[in-house]
Design a protein around this motif. Structure first.
Motif, PDB file in Angstrom:
ATOM      1  N   SER A   1      -5.298   0.731  -8.875  1.00  0.00           N
ATOM      2  CA  SER A   1      -5.072  -0.655  -8.457  1.00  0.00           C
ATOM      3  C   SER A   1      -5.605  -0.889  -7.046  1.00  0.00           C
ATOM      4  O   SER A   1      -6.299  -1.883  -6.785  1.00  0.00           O
ATOM      5  N   VAL A   2      -5.314   0.024  -6.133  1.00  0.00           N
ATOM      6  CA  VAL A   2      -5.796  -0.126  -4.753  1.00  0.00           C
ATOM      7  C   VAL A   2      -7.279   0.208  -4.666  1.00  0.00           C
ATOM      8  O   VAL A   2      -8.064  -0.505  -4.027  1.00  0.00           O
ATOM      9  N   GLY A   3      -7.688   1.307  -5.308  1.00  0.00           N
ATOM     10  CA  GLY A   3      -9.087   1.724  -5.232  1.00  0.00           C
ATOM     11  C   GLY A   3     -10.036   0.701  -5.810  1.00  0.00           C
ATOM     12  O   GLY A   3     -11.119   0.453  -5.249  1.00  0.00           O
ATOM     13  N   ALA A   4      -9.669   0.077  -6.926  1.00  0.00           N
ATOM     14  CA  ALA A   4     -10.538  -0.926  -7.553  1.00  0.00           C
ATOM     15  C   ALA A   4     -10.720  -2.131  -6.641  1.00  0.00           C
ATOM     16  O   ALA A   4     -11.819  -2.708  -6.561  1.00  0.00           O
ATOM     17  N   ILE A   5      -9.668  -2.514  -5.937  1.00  0.00           N
ATOM     18  CA  ILE A   5      -9.772  -3.647  -5.005  1.00  0.00           C
ATOM     19  C   ILE A   5     -10.714  -3.311  -3.859  1.00  0.00           C
ATOM     20  O   ILE A   5     -11.592  -4.113  -3.493  1.00  0.00           O
ATOM     21  N   VAL A   6     -10.553  -2.104  -3.295  1.00  0.00           N
ATOM     22  CA  VAL A   6     -11.414  -1.696  -2.182  1.00  0.00           C
ATOM     23  C   VAL A   6     -12.863  -1.608  -2.626  1.00  0.00           C
ATOM     24  O   VAL A   6     -13.776  -2.077  -1.925  1.00  0.00           O
ATOM     25  N   LEU A   7     -13.102  -1.018  -3.782  1.00  0.00           N
ATOM     26  CA  LEU A   7     -14.472  -0.887  -4.278  1.00  0.00           C
ATOM     27  C   LEU A   7     -15.089  -2.259  -4.556  1.00  0.00           C
ATOM     28  O   LEU A   7     -16.274  -2.480  -4.261  1.00  0.00           O
TER      29      LEU A   7
ATOM     30  N   GLY B   1      -7.116   3.983  -1.014  1.00  0.00           N
ATOM     31  CA  GLY B   1      -7.551   2.964  -0.061  1.00  0.00           C
ATOM     32  C   GLY B   1      -8.359   3.555   1.080  1.00  0.00           C
ATOM     33  O   GLY B   1      -9.416   3.027   1.445  1.00  0.00           O
ATOM     34  N   PHE B   2      -7.879   4.682   1.616  1.00  0.00           N
ATOM     35  CA  PHE B   2      -8.576   5.303   2.752  1.00  0.00           C
ATOM     36  C   PHE B   2      -9.949   5.825   2.359  1.00  0.00           C
ATOM     37  O   PHE B   2     -10.960   5.507   2.999  1.00  0.00           O
ATOM     38  N   PHE B   3      -9.987   6.635   1.289  1.00  0.00           N
ATOM     39  CA  PHE B   3     -11.262   7.220   0.887  1.00  0.00           C
ATOM     40  C   PHE B   3     -12.202   6.170   0.296  1.00  0.00           C
ATOM     41  O   PHE B   3     -13.430   6.284   0.428  1.00  0.00           O
ATOM     42  N   GLY B   4     -11.644   5.160  -0.346  1.00  0.00           N
ATOM     43  CA  GLY B   4     -12.493   4.088  -0.845  1.00  0.00           C
ATOM     44  C   GLY B   4     -13.218   3.384   0.283  1.00  0.00           C
ATOM     45  O   GLY B   4     -14.405   3.056   0.181  1.00  0.00           O
ATOM     46  N   TRP B   5     -12.515   3.135   1.362  1.00  0.00           N
ATOM     47  CA  TRP B   5     -13.135   2.483   2.527  1.00  0.00           C
ATOM     48  C   TRP B   5     -14.101   3.418   3.240  1.00  0.00           C
ATOM     49  O   TRP B   5     -15.187   3.020   3.660  1.00  0.00           O
ATOM     50  N   ALA B   6     -13.708   4.706   3.362  1.00  0.00           N
ATOM     51  CA  ALA B   6     -14.533   5.670   4.102  1.00  0.00           C
ATOM     52  C   ALA B   6     -15.812   6.021   3.349  1.00  0.00           C
ATOM     53  O   ALA B   6     -16.899   6.055   3.929  1.00  0.00           O
ATOM     54  N   PHE B   7     -15.709   6.275   2.029  1.00  0.00           N
ATOM     55  CA  PHE B   7     -16.874   6.699   1.258  1.00  0.00           C
ATOM     56  C   PHE B   7     -17.894   5.584   1.058  1.00  0.00           C
ATOM     57  O   PHE B   7     -19.066   5.851   0.794  1.00  0.00           O
TER      58      PHE B   7
ATOM     59  N   GLY C   1      12.333   9.838  -6.615  1.00  0.00           N
ATOM     60  CA  GLY C   1      11.796  10.131  -5.287  1.00  0.00           C
ATOM     61  C   GLY C   1      10.375  10.675  -5.379  1.00  0.00           C
ATOM     62  O   GLY C   1       9.486  10.288  -4.619  1.00  0.00           O
ATOM     63  N   MET C   2      10.160  11.590  -6.336  1.00  0.00           N
ATOM     64  CA  MET C   2       8.822  12.117  -6.584  1.00  0.00           C
ATOM     65  C   MET C   2       7.882  11.014  -7.043  1.00  0.00           C
ATOM     66  O   MET C   2       6.713  10.962  -6.642  1.00  0.00           O
ATOM     67  N   ALA C   3       8.378  10.119  -7.897  1.00  0.00           N
ATOM     68  CA  ALA C   3       7.543   9.035  -8.418  1.00  0.00           C
ATOM     69  C   ALA C   3       7.069   8.120  -7.286  1.00  0.00           C
ATOM     70  O   ALA C   3       5.898   7.722  -7.239  1.00  0.00           O
ATOM     71  N   ILE C   4       7.978   7.784  -6.389  1.00  0.00           N
ATOM     72  CA  ILE C   4       7.600   6.939  -5.246  1.00  0.00           C
ATOM     73  C   ILE C   4       6.558   7.651  -4.390  1.00  0.00           C
ATOM     74  O   ILE C   4       5.555   7.062  -3.971  1.00  0.00           O
ATOM     75  N   GLY C   5       6.808   8.935  -4.124  1.00  0.00           N
ATOM     76  CA  GLY C   5       5.885   9.701  -3.285  1.00  0.00           C
ATOM     77  C   GLY C   5       4.491   9.789  -3.874  1.00  0.00           C
ATOM     78  O   GLY C   5       3.493   9.602  -3.173  1.00  0.00           O
ATOM     79  N   ILE C   6       4.407  10.061  -5.179  1.00  0.00           N
ATOM     80  CA  ILE C   6       3.096  10.234  -5.799  1.00  0.00           C
ATOM     81  C   ILE C   6       2.380   8.902  -5.946  1.00  0.00           C
ATOM     82  O   ILE C   6       1.142   8.823  -5.863  1.00  0.00           O
ATOM     83  N   PHE C   7       3.135   7.810  -6.145  1.00  0.00           N
ATOM     84  CA  PHE C   7       2.525   6.482  -6.215  1.00  0.00           C
ATOM     85  C   PHE C   7       1.948   6.088  -4.860  1.00  0.00           C
ATOM     86  O   PHE C   7       0.798   5.633  -4.763  1.00  0.00           O
ATOM     87  N   VAL C   8       2.731   6.264  -3.805  1.00  0.00           N
ATOM     88  CA  VAL C   8       2.286   5.891  -2.459  1.00  0.00           C
ATOM     89  C   VAL C   8       1.098   6.747  -2.036  1.00  0.00           C
ATOM     90  O   VAL C   8       0.124   6.242  -1.462  1.00  0.00           O
ATOM     91  N   ALA C   9       1.155   8.055  -2.333  1.00  0.00           N
ATOM     92  CA  ALA C   9       0.042   8.939  -1.970  1.00  0.00           C
ATOM     93  C   ALA C   9      -1.235   8.511  -2.678  1.00  0.00           C
ATOM     94  O   ALA C   9      -2.312   8.448  -2.071  1.00  0.00           O
ATOM     95  N   GLY C  10      -1.129   8.211  -3.976  1.00  0.00           N
ATOM     96  CA  GLY C  10      -2.306   7.776  -4.720  1.00  0.00           C
ATOM     97  C   GLY C  10      -2.898   6.501  -4.158  1.00  0.00           C
ATOM     98  O   GLY C  10      -4.122   6.389  -3.995  1.00  0.00           O
ATOM     99  N   ALA C  11      -2.042   5.533  -3.823  1.00  0.00           N
ATOM    100  CA  ALA C  11      -2.518   4.254  -3.303  1.00  0.00           C
ATOM    101  C   ALA C  11      -3.140   4.414  -1.914  1.00  0.00           C
ATOM    102  O   ALA C  11      -4.230   3.890  -1.637  1.00  0.00           O
ATOM    103  N   LEU C  12      -2.463   5.136  -1.027  1.00  0.00           N
ATOM    104  CA  LEU C  12      -2.953   5.292   0.341  1.00  0.00           C
ATOM    105  C   LEU C  12      -4.262   6.075   0.391  1.00  0.00           C
ATOM    106  O   LEU C  12      -5.205   5.682   1.081  1.00  0.00           O
ATOM    107  N   PHE C  13      -4.315   7.177  -0.321  1.00  0.00           N
ATOM    108  CA  PHE C  13      -5.534   7.985  -0.315  1.00  0.00           C
ATOM    109  C   PHE C  13      -6.698   7.227  -0.953  1.00  0.00           C
ATOM    110  O   PHE C  13      -7.837   7.330  -0.490  1.00  0.00           O
TER     111      PHE C  13
END
Length: 266
Positions: free
Chosen positions: A131-137, A34-40, A20-32
């Motif tokens: 994985s998500v951040g590299a795509i956004v960048l 993606g969001f900050f990559g697009w915003a910054f 459960g922790m693993a899913i949470g930390i993976f999703v948080a890392g990907a979502l944040f």
């Protein structure tokens, strides 16, 4: 010692909490990421002073890849508390210390296990964020790895999560009630400390203390973008921040070991 470390890993990975922790930390890392990559990297953000942040391309990439670290260290703080708090709550601390009579060795096993658990969760977080951040960048025409220091930042993020788990261990021993320890630990790290840091940043005489707070040291370790403006506290260098966070973890885990060795267990 090896058997005791293996036992600590089994205590954690044989429960449903770990995935459960693993899913949470993976999703948080990907979502944040993606969001900050697009915003910054938007045109408005890249304009000078548009968002109140400043940093090189490397620092922007560092911030994108470690954007979920604020959620990650709260989860690892909780894991550290649970690793000892569950022992007291379910009355298994007695059997743990009976199976490993040398209490220093028993606590050393917990410390080693928590560092390993923190690194494992760090890898899960980076899997999502990179994985998500590299795509956004890449979509923004920004090099996902502009310098070798990005790799250093990713490695330091693993260390940071392990150290936060040790901080949680100390909190869990300091406050034996598991629920209270989680509420106090997360409340201080997530709410009290940021608000206190914000308030002290407006006091010239105390502004220099802010970079030594655990969360501020964690952010400085990954060498991300910084706030600009006259009231912003200057962050520590990455190596100094790593030493500060290590000192917090060492002090709390050492205190926890000392208290466990000396106290009566029923």
């Amino acid at each position: 010692m090896g058997a005791a470390i293996k036992s600590e890993f089994l205590k954690f990975f044989t429960t449903r909490l770990w995935w459960g922790m693993a899913i949470g930390i993976f999703v948080a890392g990907a979502l944040f990421a993606g969001f900050f990559g697009w915003a910054f990297t938007s045109e408005e953000a890249m304009a000078s002073g548009a968002t109140g942040i400043q940093g090189s391309d490397t620092q922007i990439v560092n911030s994108v890849y470690t954007a979920g670290l604020s959620v990650g260290y709260l989860l690892l703080l909780t894991v550290g508390i649970l690793q000892i708090g569950a022992e007291y709550r379910h009355k298994t601390i007695s059997s743990t210390l009976l199976s490993t009579p040398r209490r220093v060795q028993a606590m050393g096993a917990k410390i080693v296990a928590l560092l390993g658990i923190g690194a494992a969760y760090g890898l899960v977080s980076l899997l999502g964020s990179v994985s998500v951040g590299a795509i956004v960048l890449s979509l923004r025409d920004i090099d996902p790895f502009p310098s070798g220091s990005v790799v250093r930042t990713l490695a330091l993020s693993l260390l940071a999560l392990g150290l936060w788990a040790l901080i949680g261990l100390g909190v869990g021993i300091l406050i034996p009630n598991q629920v209270a320890a989680i509420l106090v630990g997360v409340g201080v790290a997530w709410i009290v400390e940021p608000l206190l840091g914000l308030g002290l940043s407006f006091v010239d005489a105390l502004k220099g203390v802010v970079p030594y707070f655990p969360s501020q040291a964690t952010n400085a370790m990954v060498d991300g973008v910084t706030q600009n403006g006259p009231d912003a506290a200057q962050p520590l260098s990455w190596w100094a921040a790593a030493l500060v966070l290590t000192a917090y973890a060492a002090a709390l885990s050492a205190f926890g070991t000392w208290r466990t060795v000396r106290q009566d267990i029923s």
